[in-house]
Design a protein around this motif. Structure first.
Motif, mmCIF file in Angstrom:
data_model
loop_
_atom_site.group_PDB
_atom_site.id
_atom_site.type_symbol
_atom_site.label_atom_id
_atom_site.label_comp_id
_atom_site.label_asym_id
_atom_site.label_seq_id
_atom_site.Cartn_x
_atom_site.Cartn_y
_atom_site.Cartn_z
ATOM 1 N N GLU A 1 41.556 50.189 81.808
ATOM 2 C CA GLU A 1 42.671 50.743 81.061
ATOM 3 C C GLU A 1 43.735 51.264 82.030
ATOM 4 O O GLU A 1 43.442 51.553 83.191
ATOM 5 N N ASP B 1 49.202 55.933 80.046
ATOM 6 C CA ASP B 1 50.607 55.886 79.636
ATOM 7 C C ASP B 1 51.551 56.330 80.748
ATOM 8 O O ASP B 1 52.672 55.822 80.860
ATOM 9 N N HIS C 1 43.437 42.701 76.471
ATOM 10 C CA HIS C 1 44.751 43.212 76.869
ATOM 11 C C HIS C 1 45.619 42.040 77.308
ATOM 12 O O HIS C 1 45.823 41.799 78.496
ATOM 13 N N GLU D 1 49.614 42.465 73.540
ATOM 14 C CA GLU D 1 49.234 43.869 73.352
ATOM 15 C C GLU D 1 49.954 44.790 74.337
ATOM 16 O O GLU D 1 50.348 45.912 73.993
ATOM 17 N N ILE D 2 50.130 44.320 75.560
ATOM 18 C CA ILE D 2 50.806 45.146 76.565
ATOM 19 C C ILE D 2 52.270 45.337 76.189
ATOM 20 O O ILE D 2 52.824 46.438 76.284
ATOM 21 N N ARG E 1 52.624 47.858 73.450
ATOM 22 C CA ARG E 1 52.428 49.225 73.941
ATOM 23 C C ARG E 1 53.657 49.729 74.691
ATOM 24 O O ARG E 1 54.061 50.888 74.530
ATOM 25 N N GLN F 1 56.257 50.761 72.258
ATOM 26 C CA GLN F 1 55.913 52.061 71.673
ATOM 27 C C GLN F 1 56.285 53.205 72.617
ATOM 28 O O GLN F 1 56.596 54.315 72.165
#
Length: 217
Positions: free
Chosen positions: A130, A133, A152, A156-157, A160, A163
Motif C-alpha cells: 500500500e 495518502d 491496484h 484504481e490508482i 484515488r 479523490q
C-alpha cells in the motif's frame, strides 16, 4: 567455504534489454535462482534451479546452503536496487558476500518510452503493498510513477488520485509488457484512466501538469 552470491538484474523482460555482463554471469551459473519464466528462458543447461516463490525464508535458506558449495546467481526483474530481493538478501548476508549487477528497470524504460525525465519523479509501488495518502498528494509540476498489480491497477490508482484532489485533465501513461512484442503504451488523462479496465502489472506514470494540448492528441 562461503562463496559469492551474484544478484543479477535481468531488465524488464526481453533479452535485448539485458546488460552483457548480466547475461555472462547467468550463462556461467551452476546454481541459479529466479522467477519461473526467467529460469525457463535464461537458465543454461545443467544448472541447478530454484524458483522464487512466497517462501522467502526457505529461499534464503536454500541460497545460504548452496553458497557453501559454490557461487549462486540470483536473477531479479529490472534492477536489484528497486523493489527486489536485495533487501532480504542484505538482511541475511554480509555486504561482502553480495555482488550486484544492475539492470534496466521497467520504470526506467517506461519513462524512456514516453520521453519524460525521471530524475525528480516519486517512484512508488502498489505491487503487493500500500501507499499512504501523504505520498500521493497533488503538487503542481509533480511526477509520480507506480508499479501496479491486479488489485491496484492504473484505474484504481487514478480514482484515488482524483479523490485526493488531482485535476481530471492530469496527463498520464499506462505502460504494459514493456520490451515484449505485446508492449502497450497508452497516453490518457486521470479522468479517462479511472474508467479504463486492464493494465495489470503495468507501470503507471502521472504528470501533474495540464494544458499541454499537443501531448493529449
Amino acid at each position: 567455504m562461503e562463496h559469492q552470491i551474484l544478484v543479477v538484474g535481468i531488465g524488464p523482460g526481453s533479452r535485448e534489454y539485458m546488460l552483457p555482463v548480466a547475461w555472462e554471469a547467468i550463462a556461467k551459473a551452476k546454481t541459479l535462482v529466479g522467477g519461473r519464466r526467467a529460469l525457463l528462458t535464461l537458465a543454461p543447461p545443467g544448472a541447478k534451479q530454484r524458483v522464487v516463490d512466497a517462501d522467502i525464508e526457505g529461499l534464503l535458506n536454500y541460497i545460504e546452503e548452496e553458497s557453501r558449495q559454490g557461487e549462486v546467481v540470483v536473477m531479479v526483474s529490472g534492477d536489484p536496487g528497486f523493489y527486489s530481493l536485495l533487501p532480504a538478501l542484505r538482511r541475511r548476508f554480509p555486504r561482502k558476500r553480495l555482488q550486484v549487477i544492475p539492470g534496466i528497470s521497467s520504470v526506467q524504460l517506461a519513462f524512456a518510452r514516453v520521453a519524460e525525465p525521471w530524475q525528480e519523479a516519486s517512484l512508488l509501488s502498489f505491487h503487493g503493498r500500500e501507499v499512504e495518502d501523504e505520498a500521493l498528494q497533488y503538487r503542481s509540476g509533480r511526477t509520480l510513477s507506480f508499479l501496479t498489480d491486479r488489485l491496484h491497477r492504473p484505474k484504481e490508482i487514478a480514482a484515488r488520485l482524483l479523490q485526493l484532489g488531482w485535476p481530471e485533465e492530469t496527463l498520464c501513461w499506462q505502460c504494459e509488457s514493456l520490451s515484449y512484442t505485446a508492449e502497450r503504451v497508452e497516453q490518457s488523462t486521470l479522468a479517462k484512466a479511472a474508467q479504463q479496465e486492464g493494465f495489470e502489472h503495468a507501470i503507471f506514470i502521472v504528470k501533474a501538469e495540464t494544458g499541454f494540448e499537443e501531448d493529449l492528441i
